[in-house]
Enzyme design. Structure first.
Site, short mmCIF file in Angstrom:
data_model
loop_
_atom_site.label_atom_id
_atom_site.label_comp_id
_atom_site.label_asym_id
_atom_site.label_seq_id
_atom_site.Cartn_x
_atom_site.Cartn_y
_atom_site.Cartn_z
N ALA A 10 0.84 -1.20 -0.09
CA ALA A 10 -0.02 0.10 0.13
C ALA A 10 0.86 1.03 -0.06
O ALA A 10 0.34 2.36 0.13
CB ALA A 10 -1.01 -0.02 0.98
N TYR A 151 9.47 -13.36 -14.17
CA TYR A 151 8.47 -12.53 -13.82
C TYR A 151 7.05 -13.13 -14.20
O TYR A 151 5.99 -13.30 -13.46
CB TYR A 151 8.62 -10.99 -14.25
CG TYR A 151 7.34 -10.26 -13.91
CD1 TYR A 151 7.10 -9.97 -12.52
CD2 TYR A 151 6.33 -9.76 -14.66
CE1 TYR A 151 5.90 -9.30 -11.94
CE2 TYR A 151 5.31 -8.97 -14.41
CZ TYR A 151 5.11 -8.78 -13.35
OH TYR A 151 4.04 -8.23 -12.63
P1 NDP Z 1 4.76 -0.33 -7.30
O1 NDP Z 1 6.18 -0.58 -7.28
O2 NDP Z 1 4.27 1.10 -7.40
O3 NDP Z 1 4.43 -0.92 -5.65
C1 NDP Z 1 4.73 -2.30 -5.52
C2 NDP Z 1 4.25 -2.44 -3.97
O4 NDP Z 1 4.64 -3.97 -3.58
C3 NDP Z 1 4.67 -1.20 -3.20
O5 NDP Z 1 3.65 -0.80 -2.32
C4 NDP Z 1 5.89 -2.20 -2.32
O6 NDP Z 1 5.93 -1.68 -0.90
C5 NDP Z 1 5.30 -3.60 -2.32
N1 NDP Z 1 6.45 -4.72 -1.90
C6 NDP Z 1 7.27 -5.03 -3.00
N2 NDP Z 1 8.17 -6.01 -2.26
C7 NDP Z 1 7.64 -6.28 -1.09
C8 NDP Z 1 8.00 -6.87 -0.07
N3 NDP Z 1 9.29 -7.58 -0.32
N4 NDP Z 1 7.32 -6.87 1.19
C9 NDP Z 1 6.32 -6.23 1.17
N5 NDP Z 1 5.77 -5.31 0.25
C10 NDP Z 1 6.59 -5.25 -0.85
O7 NDP Z 1 4.07 -1.38 -8.28
P2 NDP Z 1 2.54 -1.94 -8.86
O8 NDP Z 1 1.65 -0.96 -7.92
O9 NDP Z 1 2.54 -1.48 -10.23
O10 NDP Z 1 2.52 -3.36 -8.42
C11 NDP Z 1 1.47 -3.70 -7.62
C12 NDP Z 1 1.18 -5.09 -8.21
O11 NDP Z 1 0.63 -5.31 -9.37
C13 NDP Z 1 2.08 -6.11 -8.35
O12 NDP Z 1 1.94 -7.43 -7.88
C14 NDP Z 1 2.80 -5.99 -9.89
O13 NDP Z 1 3.13 -7.50 -10.17
C15 NDP Z 1 1.05 -5.79 -10.30
N6 NDP Z 1 1.04 -5.47 -11.86
C16 NDP Z 1 1.85 -4.35 -11.98
C17 NDP Z 1 1.53 -3.79 -13.37
C18 NDP Z 1 2.24 -2.50 -13.84
O14 NDP Z 1 2.36 -2.42 -15.01
N7 NDP Z 1 2.46 -1.72 -12.94
C19 NDP Z 1 0.79 -4.58 -14.37
C20 NDP Z 1 0.35 -5.77 -13.91
C21 NDP Z 1 0.35 -6.26 -12.41
P3 NDP Z 1 7.45 -1.43 -0.28
O15 NDP Z 1 8.49 -1.19 -1.07
O16 NDP Z 1 7.27 -0.32 0.73
O17 NDP Z 1 7.55 -2.89 0.74
C1 8X3 Z 2 3.21 -5.83 -15.45
C2 8X3 Z 2 2.83 -5.93 -16.70
O1 8X3 Z 2 3.81 -6.50 -19.00
O2 8X3 Z 2 5.36 -5.21 -17.62
O3 8X3 Z 2 2.71 -7.16 -14.78
O4 8X3 Z 2 4.93 -7.57 -17.08
S1 8X3 Z 2 4.38 -6.30 -17.78
#
Ligand code: NDP
Ligand code: 8X3
Length: 252
Positions: A10, A151
Site C-alpha cells: 500500500a 516474472y
Molecule cells: P509499485 O512498485 O508501485 O508497488 C509495489 C508495492 O509492493 C509497493 O507498495 C511495495 O512496498 C510492495 N512490495 C514490494 N516488495 C515487497 C516486499 N518484499 N514486502 C512487502 N511489500 C513489498 O508497483 P505496482 O503498484 O504497479 O504493483 C502492484 C502489483 O501489481 C504487483 O503485484 C505487480 O506485479 C502488479 N502489476 C503491475 C503492473 C504494472 O504495469 N504496474 C501490471 C500488472 C500487474 P514497499 O516497497 O514499501 O515494501
Molecule cells: C506488469 C505488466 O507487461 O510489464 O505485470 O509484465 S508487464
C-alpha cells in the site's frame, strides 16, 4: 457493518490507490509495506478517526508475516477483504543472462509472500465462512513475453494459486478474484530497472498507460458486488495495448 480490507503493497501504485478508494468509502483499511515513512504519511492522510491501521513487514519474512498479522488490534482482526497486491518485477533479461538474486526476489515476493499472507488470513475467513481474496496477477501471468521469463512464471503461479484458492475455499463461501492488469504507470518499472528512471519512462512512451487509480477502481467494483456475485477474473488493458507485447505507440 463496517468492513475491513487488508492491502499489501500500500506504499505505492495500485495498493496505495486502492487504500485511498476504500478509506474514502468508509472501509477500515490495514495498509502494509516495508517503507514505514510512507505508511505513516498515508495513514495521516486517510485517517478519519480509527479507520486505518498500518503494518510494516516484508512479505518474504514468514515469521514476521505471521507475527505482524497476529498483532493486529481486535478492531482490525476480522479481515473481510484481502488484497494480495505486493509484488514487482526485478530485471528484464533473457533467461541466460538473468540474475539469480532477481529470480529469488520475484519468486519469494510475488509467489511465496502472497502465500504466507494468505495462510495467515484465511483461517479467520474459513471460521467466519465469509471473505474475499483479491489477487493481483498480470497479463504476464496469461502470456509470456521476451525477457519476461521469471516474472511471468511468478504471475502464472499467482494465476494457478488464485484458481486453486477458488476451488479449495468454495465450501466456505469465500470469494476469490484475480485481476490481471496490462501496463500501469506506477513505480513498477523503476523497481524493475533498479532506479533507472529513463528506462522506466521508456516503457510508457507514446501511449496512455493505465493509472493506479484505474485498477483501484476495478478492485473496488469487484469488492463491492452483492454477496452472490464473484467476478472471478479480469484482464484490464490500456486501450493502446492488445497483448503483453503489442502496444500501439505513436511514432512506432
Ligand atoms: P509499485 O512498485 O508501485 O508497488 C509495489 C508495492 O509492493 C509497493 O507498495 C511495495 O512496498 C510492495 N512490495 C514490494 N516488495 C515487497 C516486499 N518484499 N514486502 C512487502 N511489500 C513489498 O508497483 P505496482 O503498484 O504497479 O504493483 C502492484 C502489483 O501489481 C504487483 O503485484 C505487480 O506485479 C502488479 N502489476 C503491475 C503492473 C504494472 O504495469 N504496474 C501490471 C500488472 C500487474 P514497499 O516497497 O514499501 O515494501
Ligand atoms: C506488469 C505488466 O507487461 O510489464 O505485470 O509484465 S508487464
Amino acid at each position: 457493518m463496517e468492513q475491513t480490507v487488508f492491502i499489501t503493497g500500500a506504499t505505492s501504485g495500485i495498493g496505495k490507490a486502492s487504500a485511498k478508494i476504500f478509506a474514502k468509502n468508509g472501509f477500515k483499511v490495514v495498509i502494509c509495506g516495508r517503507r514505514t515513512g510512507r505508511l505513516k504519511q498515508l495513514k495521516e492522510k486517510l485517517d478519519t478517526g480509527s479507520n486505518i491501521e498500518l503494518l510494516e513487514f516484508d512479505v518474504r519474512n514468514k515469521e514476521e508475516v505471521f507475527a505482524k498479522i497476529d498483532s493486529l488490534p481486535t478492531a482490525f482482526k476480522n479481515i473481510d477483504i484481502l488484497i494480495n497486491n505486493a509484488g514487482n518485477a526485478h530485471g528484464l533479461d533473457t533467461i541466460d543472462e538473468g540474475s539469480t538474486e532477481d529470480w529469488d526476489a520475484m519468486i519469494d515476493i510475488n509467489v511465496k509472500g502472497l502465500l504466507y499472507v494468505s495462510k495467515a488470513i484465511i483461517p479467520g475467513m474459513t471460521e467466519r465462512k465469509k471473505g474475499h481474496i483479491i489477487n493481483i496477477g498480470s497479463v504476464a501471468g496469461k502470456e509470456v513475453y521476451p525477457k519476461g521469463n521469471v516474472y511471468c512464471a511468478s504471475k502464472f503461479a499467482v494465476d494457478a494459486i488464485s484458481k486453486s484458492m477458488r476451488l479449495d475455499l468454495n465450501k466456505f463461501g469465500i470469494k476469490v478474484s484475480e485481476i490481471n492488469p496490462g501496463a500501469v504507470n506506477t513505480e513498477f518499472s523503476t523497481v524493475r530497472f533498479k532506479g533507472d528512471e529513463e528506462k522506466a519512462d521508456q516503457v510508457y512512451r507514446g501511449f496512455k498507460p493505465l493509472s493506479a487509480k484505474d485498477i483501484a477502481e476495478v478492485i473496488y467494483f469487484i469488492a463491492t458486488r452483492p454477496a452472490h456475485v464473484n467476478i472471478a477474473e479480469t484482464l484490464v488493458f490500456p486501450t493502446a495495448q492488445a497483448s503483453a507485447s503489442m502496444i500501439n505507440r505513436i511514432g512506432d
